[in-house]
Design an enzyme around this catalytic site. Structure first.
Site, mmCIF file in Angstrom:
data_model
loop_
_atom_site.group_PDB
_atom_site.id
_atom_site.type_symbol
_atom_site.label_atom_id
_atom_site.label_comp_id
_atom_site.label_asym_id
_atom_site.label_seq_id
_atom_site.Cartn_x
_atom_site.Cartn_y
_atom_site.Cartn_z
ATOM 1 N N TRP A 134 0.697 -1.193 -0.061
ATOM 2 C CA TRP A 134 0.103 -0.051 -0.001
ATOM 3 C C TRP A 134 0.728 1.144 0.103
ATOM 4 O O TRP A 134 0.699 2.239 -0.915
ATOM 5 C CB TRP A 134 -1.090 0.044 0.943
ATOM 6 N N LYS A 182 -12.705 -1.909 6.173
ATOM 7 C CA LYS A 182 -12.081 -2.751 6.865
ATOM 8 C C LYS A 182 -12.443 -2.895 8.404
ATOM 9 O O LYS A 182 -12.891 -3.977 8.727
ATOM 10 C CB LYS A 182 -10.422 -2.418 6.908
ATOM 11 N N ASP A 237 -1.843 6.443 6.424
ATOM 12 C CA ASP A 237 -2.813 5.679 5.783
ATOM 13 C C ASP A 237 -3.007 4.630 6.916
ATOM 14 O O ASP A 237 -2.469 3.623 7.161
ATOM 15 C CB ASP A 237 -2.466 4.758 4.595
HETATM 16 C C1 LIG Z 1 -7.842 -1.352 1.446
HETATM 17 C C2 LIG Z 1 -6.746 -0.403 1.784
HETATM 18 C C3 LIG Z 1 -6.575 0.488 0.780
HETATM 19 C C4 LIG Z 1 -7.496 0.896 -0.350
HETATM 20 O O1 LIG Z 1 -8.766 1.037 -0.262
HETATM 21 P P1 LIG Z 1 -9.895 1.255 -1.345
HETATM 22 O O2 LIG Z 1 -10.966 1.500 -0.646
HETATM 23 O O3 LIG Z 1 -9.943 0.040 -2.254
HETATM 24 O O4 LIG Z 1 -9.405 2.409 -2.062
HETATM 25 C C5 LIG Z 1 -5.446 1.539 0.901
HETATM 26 N N1 LIG Z 1 -4.677 1.366 1.929
HETATM 27 C C6 LIG Z 1 -4.671 0.462 2.680
HETATM 28 C C7 LIG Z 1 -3.788 0.198 3.968
HETATM 29 C C8 LIG Z 1 -5.514 -0.626 2.844
HETATM 30 O O5 LIG Z 1 -5.990 -1.457 3.562
#
Ligand SMILES: *Cc1c(COP(=O)(O)O)cnc(C)c1O
Length: 372
Positions: A112, A208, A184
């Site tokens: 990521w 998540k 993030d």
């Molecule tokens: C799932 C995830 C993303 C991307 O999420 P989207 O909603 O598909 O854009 C970005 N960063 C992390 C750490 C993630 O787990």
């Protein structure tokens, strides 16, 4: 409530059954806090009406108290997922052109953060300040090559695919760096308390640990609202969102409602300190089972293993599909590893009870004894 299988999906992920039941109950006719029926489901309401106004205000204040977000941070409800923030952050932080802060720094610890670095390069100079070996650990902050006057320093504090987590946030100011820290935290938001003194901006897709896909939470410090590039779209401009209560355009109303129910559920569980203890116990139990097994292994440095996402592998990889089939028979769903790594992955978000982890561990032992 009917018994459901244990769902280990990395995302969109399992929701607390209590929350789903409440949403089902309110689907056709949402009642306000005093119990008065609205005659409408939440997804049928005007976002400007009294009813949705109540839902939004409650979600925002519950999130603030749950996460102990200080008053000088804004809480924004956005769309586009975590991935859109890879562009929206530099669009908002790499200007204004009068005093360009065009370089941003990235610590790459997994799939990521690697994506974030690539995307930011479209809007300014994106500099790789550090990269971990094989995404199995976190480079020591003393080795990070931070730029002078960077617009921000970006980390992915929980790498969902590689299973690497920052267990504490770096103290950039203490390292002589004035840039705001951008995290993030999509896949571990609300799994533990956050030290906001170390954060300039945090973002997380909801799917998540908070609610349905389509909602993204952004928590941004007041002094960072006026650094946008002129090309930043109005609907993604943090200042515009902060000024308009996240309603520059129609916000993801149903997602905000569902996340709001999850915030209430988390508060009823005793808040983040209590949730963190449970998450530590769940992860500890699974990693212990993996480390004491002759069949399963996890390659991540124990000092930075994720509590939320546990990638693990069989020393006999050809048996992986047989294990997944036994797991599905035992009511353990979505344990397949990410397509880039293969193997297995167990995501242990807040909604996963210890009982689910214990059931998985029992199955692993049974499989190792009888079928490996
Ligand atoms: C799932 C995830 C993303 C991307 O999420 P989207 O909603 O598909 O854009 C970005 N960063 C992390 C750490 C993630 O787990």
């Amino acid at each position: 409530m009917a018994v459901r299988p244990f769902n280990f999906s990395a995302g969109p992920a399992a929701m607390p059954a209590e929350v789903l039941a409440q949403a089902a109950d309110e689907m056709l006719d949402w009642p306000d806090a005093s119990g008065q029926r609205s005659g409408m489901g939440v997804m049928e309401m005007s976002h400007r009406g009294r009813e949705f106004g109540e839902i939004l205000a409650r979600a925002q204040s519950d999130f603030r108290s749950l996460m102990a977000v200080p008053e000088h941070f804004h809480i924004l409800f956005m769309q586009g997922g975590g991935a859109a923030q890879n562009a929206i952050v530099p669009l908002n932080l790499c200007g204004p052109s009068a005093h360009i802060r065009a370089t941003s720094d990235f610590v790459v610890t997994g799939g990521w953060s690697a994506k974030s670095l690539l995307e930011a390069g479209k809007y300014g100079k994106a500099h790789e300040a550090a990269r971990s070996t094989a995404f199995h650990d976190i480079p020591d902050p003393s080795s990070w090559r931070l730029s002078d006057g960077a617009a921000y320093v970006h980390l992915c504090t929980n790498e969902t695919i590689h299973g690497v987590e920052f267990h504490s946030l770096p103290d950039l100011a203490g390292m002589g760096c004035n840039a705001p820290l951008v995290i993030d935290c999509s896949s571990h938001i609300a799994s533990r308390p956050v030290d906001w003194t170390r954060v300039g901006l945090a973002y997380a897709g909801a799917q998540k640990n908070l609610g349905p896909a389509g909602l993204t939470l952004v928590v941004v410090r007041e002094d960072l609202l006026d650094r946008a590039l002129p090309a930043c779209p109005s609907v993604f401009h943090y200042r515009e969102l902060a000024r308009n209560d996240s309603m520059v355009n129609t916000p993801p109303t149903f997602g905000i409602y569902m996340a709001g129910l999850v915030f209430q559920w988390l508060l009823r569980q005793g808040g983040l300190a209590a949730i963190e203890q449970r998450n530590i116990a769940k992860a500890q139990a699974l990693y212990d089972a993996i480390d004491t097994s002759a069949l399963f292994y996890n390659p991540v440095n124990p000092a930075c293993r994720s509590r939320m996402n546990v990638p693990f592998f069989l020393r006999a990889p050809a048996r992986t599909d047989a294990f997944l089939a036994s797991a599905a028979d035992a009511g353990l769903l979505q344990l397949k590893g990410h397509k880039s790594l293969g193997g297995l992955r167990a995501s242990l978000y807040n909604a996963m009870p210890m009982e689910g982890v214990q059931t998985l561990i029992s199955l692993m032992r049974e499989f190792e004894r009888t079928q490996a």
